[in-house]
Structures are given as C-alpha cells and as structure tokens.
Design a protein around this motif. Structure first.
Motif, PDB file in Angstrom:
ATOM      1  N   TYR A   1       0.830  -1.035  -0.009  1.00 49.78           N
ATOM      2  CA  TYR A   1       0.014  -0.038   0.000  1.00 49.78           C
ATOM      3  C   TYR A   1       0.930   1.390   0.091  1.00 49.78           C
ATOM      4  CZ  TYR A   1      -3.904   3.205   1.402  1.00 49.78           C
ATOM      5  OH  TYR A   1      -4.715   4.253   1.216  1.00 49.78           O
ATOM      6  N   ALA A   2       1.984   1.030   0.715  1.00 52.73           N
ATOM      7  CA  ALA A   2       2.901   2.348   0.751  1.00 52.73           C
ATOM      8  C   ALA A   2       3.553   2.590  -0.619  1.00 52.73           C
ATOM      9  CB  ALA A   2       3.994   2.192   1.628  1.00 52.73           C
ATOM     10  N   ARG A   3       3.704   1.460  -1.400  1.00 51.86           N
ATOM     11  CA  ARG A   3       4.339   1.787  -2.625  1.00 51.86           C
ATOM     12  C   ARG A   3       3.406   2.246  -3.614  1.00 51.86           C
ATOM     13  NH1 ARG A   3       3.046  -0.900  -6.817  1.00 51.86           N
ATOM     14  NH2 ARG A   3       1.878  -2.501  -5.684  1.00 51.86           N
ATOM     15  N   VAL A   4       2.080   1.798  -3.348  1.00 51.65           N
ATOM     16  CA  VAL A   4       1.029   2.540  -4.226  1.00 51.65           C
ATOM     17  C   VAL A   4       0.786   4.045  -4.067  1.00 51.65           C
ATOM     18  CG1 VAL A   4      -1.498   2.578  -4.524  1.00 51.65           C
ATOM     19  CG2 VAL A   4      -0.481   0.272  -4.594  1.00 51.65           C
ATOM     20  N   LEU A   5       1.008   4.478  -2.937  1.00 56.01           N
ATOM     21  CA  LEU A   5       0.921   5.964  -2.307  1.00 56.01           C
ATOM     22  C   LEU A   5       2.342   6.708  -2.588  1.00 56.01           C
ATOM     23  CD1 LEU A   5      -1.210   5.703   0.645  1.00 56.01           C
ATOM     24  CD2 LEU A   5      -2.042   6.049  -1.316  1.00 56.01           C
ATOM     25  N   ALA A   6       3.477   5.838  -2.863  1.00 54.06           N
ATOM     26  CA  ALA A   6       4.785   6.534  -2.975  1.00 54.06           C
ATOM     27  C   ALA A   6       4.657   7.701  -4.028  1.00 54.06           C
ATOM     28  CB  ALA A   6       5.768   5.468  -3.362  1.00 54.06           C
ATOM     29  N   PRO A   7       3.999   7.531  -5.436  1.00 54.19           N
ATOM     30  CA  PRO A   7       4.232   8.414  -6.539  1.00 54.19           C
ATOM     31  C   PRO A   7       3.415   9.934  -5.886  1.00 54.19           C
ATOM     32  CG  PRO A   7       3.397   6.457  -7.453  1.00 54.19           C
ATOM     33  CD  PRO A   7       3.595   6.288  -5.879  1.00 54.19           C
ATOM     34  N   VAL A   8       2.626   9.795  -4.948  1.00 57.70           N
ATOM     35  CA  VAL A   8       1.552  10.922  -4.501  1.00 57.70           C
ATOM     36  C   VAL A   8       2.512  11.492  -3.502  1.00 57.70           C
ATOM     37  CG1 VAL A   8      -0.499  11.676  -3.441  1.00 57.70           C
ATOM     38  CG2 VAL A   8      -0.414   9.543  -4.847  1.00 57.70           C
ATOM     39  N   HIS A   9       3.112  10.964  -2.447  1.00 58.15           N
ATOM     40  CA  HIS A   9       4.107  11.233  -1.819  1.00 58.15           C
ATOM     41  C   HIS A   9       5.221  12.132  -2.306  1.00 58.15           C
ATOM     42  CE1 HIS A   9       7.226  10.743   1.698  1.00 58.15           C
ATOM     43  NE2 HIS A   9       6.289  11.679   2.114  1.00 58.15           N
ATOM     44  N   GLU A  10       5.711  11.567  -3.487  1.00 60.05           N
ATOM     45  CA  GLU A  10       6.898  12.071  -4.315  1.00 60.05           C
ATOM     46  C   GLU A  10       6.402  13.447  -4.873  1.00 60.05           C
ATOM     47  OE1 GLU A  10      10.096  11.686  -4.461  1.00 60.05           O
ATOM     48  OE2 GLU A  10       9.691  10.057  -2.767  1.00 60.05           O
ATOM     49  N   LEU A  11       5.149  13.585  -5.295  1.00 58.27           N
ATOM     50  CA  LEU A  11       4.606  14.592  -6.074  1.00 58.27           C
ATOM     51  C   LEU A  11       4.780  15.643  -4.790  1.00 58.27           C
ATOM     52  CD1 LEU A  11       3.296  16.599  -8.163  1.00 58.27           C
ATOM     53  CD2 LEU A  11       1.091  15.039  -7.750  1.00 58.27           C
ATOM     54  N   ILE A  12       4.060  15.711  -3.717  1.00 58.29           N
ATOM     55  CA  ILE A  12       3.779  16.536  -2.705  1.00 58.29           C
ATOM     56  C   ILE A  12       5.310  16.694  -2.025  1.00 58.29           C
ATOM     57  CG2 ILE A  12       3.113  16.958  -0.475  1.00 58.29           C
ATOM     58  CD1 ILE A  12       0.901  14.877  -0.899  1.00 58.29           C
ATOM     59  N   LYS A  13       6.331  15.885  -2.146  1.00 60.91           N
ATOM     60  CA  LYS A  13       7.728  16.443  -1.721  1.00 60.91           C
ATOM     61  C   LYS A  13       8.400  17.504  -2.654  1.00 60.91           C
ATOM     62  CE  LYS A  13      10.597  13.166  -0.603  1.00 60.91           C
ATOM     63  NZ  LYS A  13      11.275  11.921  -0.859  1.00 60.91           N
ATOM     64  N   ASP A  14       8.065  17.152  -3.967  1.00 60.43           N
ATOM     65  CA  ASP A  14       8.486  17.884  -5.060  1.00 60.43           C
ATOM     66  C   ASP A  14       8.003  19.326  -4.652  1.00 60.43           C
ATOM     67  OD1 ASP A  14       9.879  15.830  -6.057  1.00 60.43           O
ATOM     68  OD2 ASP A  14       8.777  15.601  -7.842  1.00 60.43           O
ATOM     69  N   ILE A  15       6.760  19.495  -4.387  1.00 59.98           N
ATOM     70  CA  ILE A  15       6.043  20.762  -4.315  1.00 59.98           C
ATOM     71  C   ILE A  15       6.615  21.421  -3.074  1.00 59.98           C
ATOM     72  CG2 ILE A  15       3.803  22.075  -3.832  1.00 59.98           C
ATOM     73  CD1 ILE A  15       2.320  19.662  -5.545  1.00 59.98           C
ATOM     74  N   ILE A  16       6.728  20.820  -1.945  1.00 61.31           N
ATOM     75  CA  ILE A  16       7.545  21.456  -0.857  1.00 61.31           C
ATOM     76  C   ILE A  16       8.928  21.908  -1.152  1.00 61.31           C
ATOM     77  CG2 ILE A  16       8.196  21.019   1.645  1.00 61.31           C
ATOM     78  CD1 ILE A  16       5.673  19.098   1.836  1.00 61.31           C
ATOM     79  N   ASN A  17       9.563  21.202  -1.754  1.00 67.09           N
ATOM     80  CA  ASN A  17      11.093  21.205  -1.828  1.00 67.09           C
ATOM     81  C   ASN A  17      11.058  22.488  -3.051  1.00 67.09           C
ATOM     82  OD1 ASN A  17      12.562  19.562  -0.613  1.00 67.09           O
ATOM     83  ND2 ASN A  17      11.936  18.035  -2.027  1.00 67.09           N
ATOM     84  N   ARG A  18      10.118  22.720  -3.942  1.00 66.20           N
ATOM     85  CA  ARG A  18      10.124  23.960  -4.777  1.00 66.20           C
ATOM     86  C   ARG A  18       9.720  24.946  -3.894  1.00 66.20           C
ATOM     87  NH1 ARG A  18       5.372  23.520  -8.987  1.00 66.20           N
ATOM     88  NH2 ARG A  18       6.197  21.445  -9.040  1.00 66.20           N
ATOM     89  N   GLY A  19       8.803  25.001  -2.861  1.00 70.98           N
ATOM     90  CA  GLY A  19       8.470  26.153  -2.173  1.00 70.98           C
ATOM     91  C   GLY A  19       9.706  26.372  -1.266  1.00 70.98           C
ATOM     92  N   ILE A  20      10.609  25.573  -0.740  1.00 77.01           N
ATOM     93  CA  ILE A  20      11.615  25.795  -0.056  1.00 77.01           C
ATOM     94  C   ILE A  20      12.663  26.633  -0.841  1.00 77.01           C
ATOM     95  CG2 ILE A  20      13.825  25.012   1.085  1.00 77.01           C
ATOM     96  CD1 ILE A  20      11.919  22.551   2.152  1.00 77.01           C
ATOM     97  N   ALA A  21      12.780  26.260  -2.143  1.00 80.28           N
ATOM     98  CA  ALA A  21      13.810  26.817  -3.043  1.00 80.28           C
ATOM     99  C   ALA A  21      13.329  28.150  -3.529  1.00 80.28           C
ATOM    100  CB  ALA A  21      13.833  26.084  -4.184  1.00 80.28           C
TER     101      ALA A  21
END
Length: 209
Positions: free
Chosen positions: A134-154
């Motif tokens: 189940y964690a594997r299935v949700l991993a792409p969503v998690h990665e997308l949100i991480k990318d948005i957060i890292n973009r906001g930090i930058a």
C-alpha cells in the motif's frame, strides 16, 4: 494480409488473454463498487461477473485485498500523472492549491461517488493487511507533494527547516482523506470540511509563522 498462425501465434494469444484477465477482474470489482459503494463483495461475485474461474482469479491474486490494491494502484497512478501535469511549472503555493483542489473535486456521478467512498473506507484495511504494498502504491503521490514542498523551499516561501518526508506524508493523508473528512466534518459541526479548509491547514504547516 493473412493473420499469423502456428505455435508462436497461439502462444501470443494465450499471453494476451492472460494479461487481460487481471484487468477483467479489476473492471468487475469496479463495476460492483460503482453499483453498491461497498467492498464486502466476494471473490466469487467478481469471478462470476468477469465470466472466468476461481482458478484463473487465484493465478493472479491471492486475496480480494490484492485485487483491490491493484485497483487502487491503477487509479492512483493515473490520477497522480494528471496531478503532476496540472502542477508542473506553478509556484509552490499555487501547485499545492491545485493538487488539493483536484483531490477534493466532487465526483461527477453517483457511480464515481460510490467508488470513491468504497475505496476510501477500504484504505485502512489495505494499510493493515498489505502495508508495504500500500505504501508503494501511495509513493508517487508522496513524491509529488515532496517535489512541491522542495520547490516552495527553493522559492523561499516555505520554511527551510521542514522535515519534508514527514510533512508530505501528513499532507497526503489529509488530502486523500478528504471524502471521509467531508462526511465527518458535517457530523461534528454541521459544516463539511472542504478544499479551502484542507489547503489552509496544509499551508499553515509549511510557511513561516
């Protein structure tokens, strides 16, 4: 042009049929969900609707949980791809808003509403019985949100001291639980929890005080 024949062609046909069966089982499960909004159907019901056999089902899925996990995987993969396309190139706060809006978009049909509610209510069971999968299935969503957060930090609009992994997981759970939150919010206060509430809550944990 004559169609290929012989052992090679027969083997290709059998392979194509075998590859199509999991999709048939998922399609049947999706139809049942769309009709009932419930996940307490049996493997036999899925098999009968797909006009296959129990033997064929168990060649592809060990349990009903595995079937529903595959269905969630397909839905989440397709949804995440669209969400990434919709948020690429946007400033981080706008990207987060678009993401949450997409997740919280009301279903267009009663069938889709029943599917959403059924799978949302089944998420806890999948997390309990198949946690790694189940964690594997949700991993792409998690990665997308991480990318948005890292973009906001930058961009300097989100705090630089964030635990990005943990914050992304919290935002993911809050947003994907939108259906449940909407129902529960209405019961608690008479006012459903909507996308504005979820966005404000998530944004408050990312920005400077």
């Amino acid at each position: 042009m004559a169609k290929p024949s012989g052992p090679a062609a027969d083997g290709a046909t059998r392979t194509a049929d075998a590859d199509a069966r999991p999709k048939r089982f998922m399609k049947s499960a999706l139809e049942i969900l769309g009709e009932t909004g419930r996940t307490d159907f049996t493997v036999l019901e899925v098999v009968e609707r797909s006009k296959t056999s129990l033997r064929s089902f168990y060649q592809h899925f060990s349990t009903k949980d595995e079937l529903l996990l595959a269905l969630v995987d397909k839905i989440m993969s397709e949804s995440t791809r669209r969400w990434r396309e919709d948020t690429d190139g946007l400033p981080a706060p706008a990207a987060l808003r678009v993401f949450i809006d997409r997740v919280c978009t009301p279903p267009e049909t009663t069938t889709q509403d029943k599917v959403n509610r059924g799978l949302t209510n089944y998420n806890d069971r999948l997390a309990e019985t198949l946690p790694r999968e189940y964690a594997r299935v949700l991993a792409p969503v998690h990665e997308l949100i991480k990318d948005i957060i890292n973009r906001g930090i930058a961009e300097g609009v989100f705090r630089a001291d964030l635990n990005v992994d943990a914050r992304a997981a919290l935002i993911m759970q809050s947003s994907l639980g939108a259906i449940r939150l909407q129902v529960l919010g209405a019961e608690l206060s008479g006012v459903p929890v909507d996308a504005d509430d979820i966005y404000a809550y998530c944004l408050s944990g990312l920005t400077h005080a």
